[in-house]
Design an enzyme around this catalytic site. Structure first.
Site, PDB file in Angstrom:
ATOM      1  N   CYS A 179      13.602  11.167   6.476  1.00  0.00           N
ATOM      2  CA  CYS A 179      13.483  10.956   7.925  1.00  0.00           C
ATOM      3  C   CYS A 179      14.821  11.137   8.625  1.00  0.00           C
ATOM      4  O   CYS A 179      14.877  11.459   9.801  1.00  0.00           O
ATOM      5  CB  CYS A 179      12.926   9.568   8.188  1.00  0.00           C
ATOM      6  SG  CYS A 179      13.891   8.289   7.358  1.00  0.00           S
ATOM      7  N   GLU A 199       9.047  17.497  14.292  1.00  0.00           N
ATOM      8  CA  GLU A 199       9.478  17.134  12.939  1.00  0.00           C
ATOM      9  C   GLU A 199       8.742  18.007  11.921  1.00  0.00           C
ATOM     10  O   GLU A 199       7.516  17.974  11.839  1.00  0.00           O
ATOM     11  CB  GLU A 199       9.173  15.657  12.650  1.00  0.00           C
ATOM     12  CG  GLU A 199       9.727  15.227  11.305  1.00  0.00           C
ATOM     13  CD  GLU A 199       9.342  13.811  10.895  1.00  0.00           C
ATOM     14  OE1 GLU A 199       8.168  13.428  11.052  1.00  0.00           O
ATOM     15  OE2 GLU A 199      10.226  13.090  10.388  1.00  0.00           O
ATOM     16  N   LYS A 222       0.883  -1.174   0.000  1.00  0.00           N
ATOM     17  CA  LYS A 222       0.000   0.000   0.000  1.00  0.00           C
ATOM     18  C   LYS A 222       0.923   1.227   0.000  1.00  0.00           C
ATOM     19  O   LYS A 222       1.340   1.724   1.043  1.00  0.00           O
ATOM     20  CB  LYS A 222      -0.896  -0.015   1.243  1.00  0.00           C
ATOM     21  CG  LYS A 222      -2.266   0.624   1.054  1.00  0.00           C
ATOM     22  CD  LYS A 222      -2.239   2.056   0.603  1.00  0.00           C
ATOM     23  CE  LYS A 222      -1.957   3.029   1.718  1.00  0.00           C
ATOM     24  NZ  LYS A 222      -1.635   4.391   1.190  1.00  0.00           N
ATOM     25  N   GLU A 261       8.996   2.125  11.178  1.00  0.00           N
ATOM     26  CA  GLU A 261      10.062   3.104  10.883  1.00  0.00           C
ATOM     27  C   GLU A 261       9.380   4.461  10.832  1.00  0.00           C
ATOM     28  O   GLU A 261       8.635   4.752   9.885  1.00  0.00           O
ATOM     29  CB  GLU A 261      10.726   2.790   9.535  1.00  0.00           C
ATOM     30  CG  GLU A 261      11.360   1.406   9.427  1.00  0.00           C
ATOM     31  CD  GLU A 261      12.693   1.294  10.146  1.00  0.00           C
ATOM     32  OE1 GLU A 261      13.147   2.288  10.751  1.00  0.00           O
ATOM     33  OE2 GLU A 261      13.280   0.192  10.115  1.00  0.00           O
TER      34      GLU A 261
HETATM   35  P1  NAD Z   1       2.027   8.970   6.859  1.00  0.00           P
HETATM   36  O1  NAD Z   1       2.135   8.348   8.202  1.00  0.00           O
HETATM   37  O2  NAD Z   1       1.035  10.040   6.648  1.00  0.00           O
HETATM   38  O3  NAD Z   1       1.707   7.862   5.745  1.00  0.00           O
HETATM   39  C1  NAD Z   1       2.532   6.729   5.552  1.00  0.00           C
HETATM   40  C2  NAD Z   1       1.703   5.624   4.938  1.00  0.00           C
HETATM   41  O4  NAD Z   1       0.742   5.180   5.888  1.00  0.00           O
HETATM   42  C3  NAD Z   1       0.898   6.041   3.703  1.00  0.00           C
HETATM   43  O5  NAD Z   1       0.931   4.984   2.764  1.00  0.00           O
HETATM   44  C4  NAD Z   1      -0.494   6.222   4.260  1.00  0.00           C
HETATM   45  O6  NAD Z   1      -1.514   6.055   3.314  1.00  0.00           O
HETATM   46  C5  NAD Z   1      -0.545   5.124   5.302  1.00  0.00           C
HETATM   47  N1  NAD Z   1      -1.541   5.302   6.363  1.00  0.00           N
HETATM   48  C6  NAD Z   1      -2.072   6.443   6.850  1.00  0.00           C
HETATM   49  N2  NAD Z   1      -2.968   6.169   7.826  1.00  0.00           N
HETATM   50  C7  NAD Z   1      -3.001   4.822   7.970  1.00  0.00           C
HETATM   51  C8  NAD Z   1      -3.714   3.930   8.814  1.00  0.00           C
HETATM   52  N3  NAD Z   1      -4.600   4.360   9.722  1.00  0.00           N
HETATM   53  N4  NAD Z   1      -3.479   2.612   8.695  1.00  0.00           N
HETATM   54  C9  NAD Z   1      -2.578   2.144   7.796  1.00  0.00           C
HETATM   55  N5  NAD Z   1      -1.882   2.940   6.955  1.00  0.00           N
HETATM   56  C10 NAD Z   1      -2.088   4.266   7.049  1.00  0.00           C
HETATM   57  O7  NAD Z   1       3.505   9.456   6.506  1.00  0.00           O
HETATM   58  P2  NAD Z   1       3.954  10.300   5.234  1.00  0.00           P
HETATM   59  O8  NAD Z   1       3.483  11.708   5.431  1.00  0.00           O
HETATM   60  O9  NAD Z   1       3.621   9.567   3.986  1.00  0.00           O
HETATM   61  O10 NAD Z   1       5.540  10.236   5.390  1.00  0.00           O
HETATM   62  C11 NAD Z   1       6.278  11.139   6.141  1.00  0.00           C
HETATM   63  C12 NAD Z   1       6.676  10.536   7.471  1.00  0.00           C
HETATM   64  O11 NAD Z   1       7.364   9.307   7.259  1.00  0.00           O
HETATM   65  C13 NAD Z   1       7.641  11.413   8.240  1.00  0.00           C
HETATM   66  O12 NAD Z   1       7.269  11.436   9.600  1.00  0.00           O
HETATM   67  C14 NAD Z   1       8.975  10.700   8.082  1.00  0.00           C
HETATM   68  O13 NAD Z   1       9.902  10.939   9.105  1.00  0.00           O
HETATM   69  C15 NAD Z   1       8.544   9.279   8.066  1.00  0.00           C
HETATM   70  N6  NAD Z   1       9.557   8.434   7.439  1.00  0.00           N
HETATM   71  C16 NAD Z   1      10.284   7.585   8.233  1.00  0.00           C
HETATM   72  C17 NAD Z   1      11.297   6.797   7.673  1.00  0.00           C
HETATM   73  C18 NAD Z   1      12.104   5.848   8.514  1.00  0.00           C
HETATM   74  O14 NAD Z   1      12.782   4.992   7.946  1.00  0.00           O
HETATM   75  N7  NAD Z   1      12.089   5.948   9.823  1.00  0.00           N
HETATM   76  C19 NAD Z   1      11.545   6.875   6.298  1.00  0.00           C
HETATM   77  C20 NAD Z   1      10.794   7.759   5.532  1.00  0.00           C
HETATM   78  C21 NAD Z   1       9.800   8.531   6.114  1.00  0.00           C
END
Ligand code: NAD
Length: 480
Positions: free
Chosen positions: A283, A384, A174, A249
């Site tokens: 991140c 963040e 997804k 992550e």
């Molecule tokens: P997000 O949490 O909004 O979305 C991430 C994914 O989760 C998307 O595919 C989204 O559709 C899905 N999602 C949202 N709600 C959900 C739910 N209730 N159940 C299941 N899936 C759901 O994050 P984003 O805005 O896409 O990405 C940015 C964030 O990701 C930042 O906080 C960044 O630090 C983090 N990030 C972390 C790493 C790491 O390796 N630690 C790497 C990249 C990004």
């Protein structure tokens, strides 16, 4: 009319949503619709999980060497369409095409090649004891739900797909609804090479509709999630209640710690890159720069000069070194944080606004921004932002630098810049983070443990850590 039309990939073929619903995926640098995308819901996820489950038995029994060959074929398939992947990623995310060519797409290829090799060179434990012998078996978990974010779309999705398939699981992906294009291309590569139907499935859509169902589905025993900390909390609560294998992550607010004895030019370049790579949307980005006081002014000015020298422009233009943010909504969020920084007493040393170039039109552009004079505990310096905003703070002693680095809820990454080897090792050991770089940033060996502590997540991936996470390890004890 959109340039692309994306459907779900289930059981070896593309399908629209059962509901027929779709959504628009915008092109952030141009402010227009890029793709029309099938909007997945619970019924689409259920269909994909069923296909993955049915394919699971055959895939689990497929010899490791053959699974490894399939991974290599996926890598070949991406490489054969390298430019198509790079352009799609650049247009969907707003990041410069040069970055996609240098980092995102090569890394996706490397992820498949790395795990194609890693699984062949796997060694499992054997523990002889008095009167008995233990040995360890590696078994697939089953259907894995792989949920990924928008900042490094194919780079991070392939980091999950490759080890999950290598270890004999089938997957339902997804990808982020904000950047679905490269995942769609990956599905097309999988179709092209003829991977057995149901082994790789992809459902597009929004988190609460498609992602949530994947996490709560009783026939999905494993979830690998990369995204924000707030979402991770929801995903964690749902998955843990069913005792699923779970990797989270999550977000970061990473410190770059600069001592006065650093190699100044190299450190300015390194810390600026750590802060602003991918428009600050990684991140691991070092968004809190801690500088030993005697160097503070010179260093801040060096960072500001680096920021001012970026060429902001169309991601597809080879001259561009700094693209657009991922969406207008995200640009608004970043802009809100810059307004907050001013309220909190910050001085904008570079950037702080949208570029004035009319050629950039309605794109989600924002200048790389350096903020000084903020108290280190304020919101701008501890939350963040996930955009091109770095804050600079002075420190006087090594102990104070470590204390400042640790005074956030996150614990993902960090970097230390010094010529003093002893100090580098001490600081690296004392900063509360999953990863720390010394005199460099984002230098990655795919074998090392990758992951965060505190609010940055749970678990480690990379090398054998990934092989173990995507497996059930079983011990067999034989009485002799
Ligand atoms: P997000 O949490 O909004 O979305 C991430 C994914 O989760 C998307 O595919 C989204 O559709 C899905 N999602 C949202 N709600 C959900 C739910 N209730 N159940 C299941 N899936 C759901 O994050 P984003 O805005 O896409 O990405 C940015 C964030 O990701 C930042 O906080 C960044 O630090 C983090 N990030 C972390 C790493 C790491 O390796 N630690 C790497 C990249 C990004």
């Amino acid at each position: 009319m959109a340039d692309f039309s994306l459907d779900h990939f289930i059981d070896g073929a593309f399908h629209p949503s059962l509901s027929g619903r779709r959504f628009d995926d915008p092109e952030p640098a141009r402010g227009r619709v890029l793709a029309s995308v099938a909007r997945g819901a619970a019924d689409d996820v259920d269909r994909a999980v069923q296909a993955a489950q049915e394919a699971g038995r055959g895939w689990a029994l497929t010899p490791v060497a053959e699974r490894s060959r399939w991974l290599s074929r996926i890598a070949d398939g991406i490489e054969a369409r390298f430019e198509e992947f790079a352009a799609a990623e650049a247009r969907d995310t707003g990041k410069p095409l040069s970055l996609c060519r240098a980092v995102d797409i090569p890394r996706a290829v490397a992820n498949f090649r790395f795990f194609a090799g890693a699984v062949l060179h796997d060694e499992l434990g054997c523990h002889p004891m008095e009167g008995a012998l233990n040995y360890t078996l590696r078994r697939p978990v089953g259907v894995f739900g792989l949920i990924s974010p928008w900042n490094l779309p194919i780079y991070l999705l392939s980091w999950k797909v490759a080890p999950a398939l290598a270890t004999g699981n089938t997957v339902v992906c997804k990808p982020s609804e904000v950047t679905p294009l490269s995942a769609g291309l990956l599905a097309d590569v999988v179709r092209e090479i003829g991977l057995p139907p149901g082994v790789f499935n992809l459902v597009h859509g929004f988190g609460p509709e498609a992602g949530q169902r994947l996490v709560e589905h009783p026939d999905v025993p494993g979830i690998s999630f990369t995204g924000g900390t707030a979402t991770g909390k929801i995903v964690g609560a749902t998955a843990s209640a069913q005792f699923k294998k779970l990797s989270l992550e999550l977000g970061g607010k990473n410190a770059s710690i600069v001592f006065a004895d650093c190699d100044l030019e190299a450190t300015i370049e390194g810390v600026a890159r750590a802060g602003f790579a991918n428009q600050g949307q990684i991140c691991l980005c070092g968004s809190r720069v801690l500088v030993e006081r005697p160097l503070l002014e010179r260093f801040t000015e060096g960072l500001a000069a680096w920021a001012r020298a970026r060429v902001i422009g169309d991601p597809l233009d080879p001259a561009t070194t700094f693209g657009s943010l991922v969406s207008l909504a995200h640009r608004d969020k970043v802009e809100g944080y810059v307004a907050l920084a001013k309220e909190e007493g910050g001085r904008i040393v570079a950037g702080g606004r949208r570029p004035e170039d009319p050629a950039l039109g309605e794109g989600a552009f924002f200048e790389p921004t350096v903020v000084a004079d903020l108290p280190p505990g304020c919101r701008t310096a501890t939350e963040e932002i996930f955009g091109p905003v770095i804050t600079v703070h002075p420190f006087d002693t090594e102990e104070e630098a470590v204390a400042l680095a640790n005074a956030v809820r996150y614990g993902l990454a960090g970097s230390v810049w010094t010529q003093n080897l002893g100090r580098a090792h001490r600081v690296a050991a004392n900063v509360e983070s999953g990863m720390i770089w010394v005199n460099c940033w984002l230098l990655r060996d795919l074998r090392v443990p990758f992951g965060g502590m505190k609010d940055s997540g749970v678990g480690r991936e990379g090398g054998r850590h990934s092989l173990d996470f995507y497996s059930e390890l079983r011990n067999v004890c034989v009485k002799l």
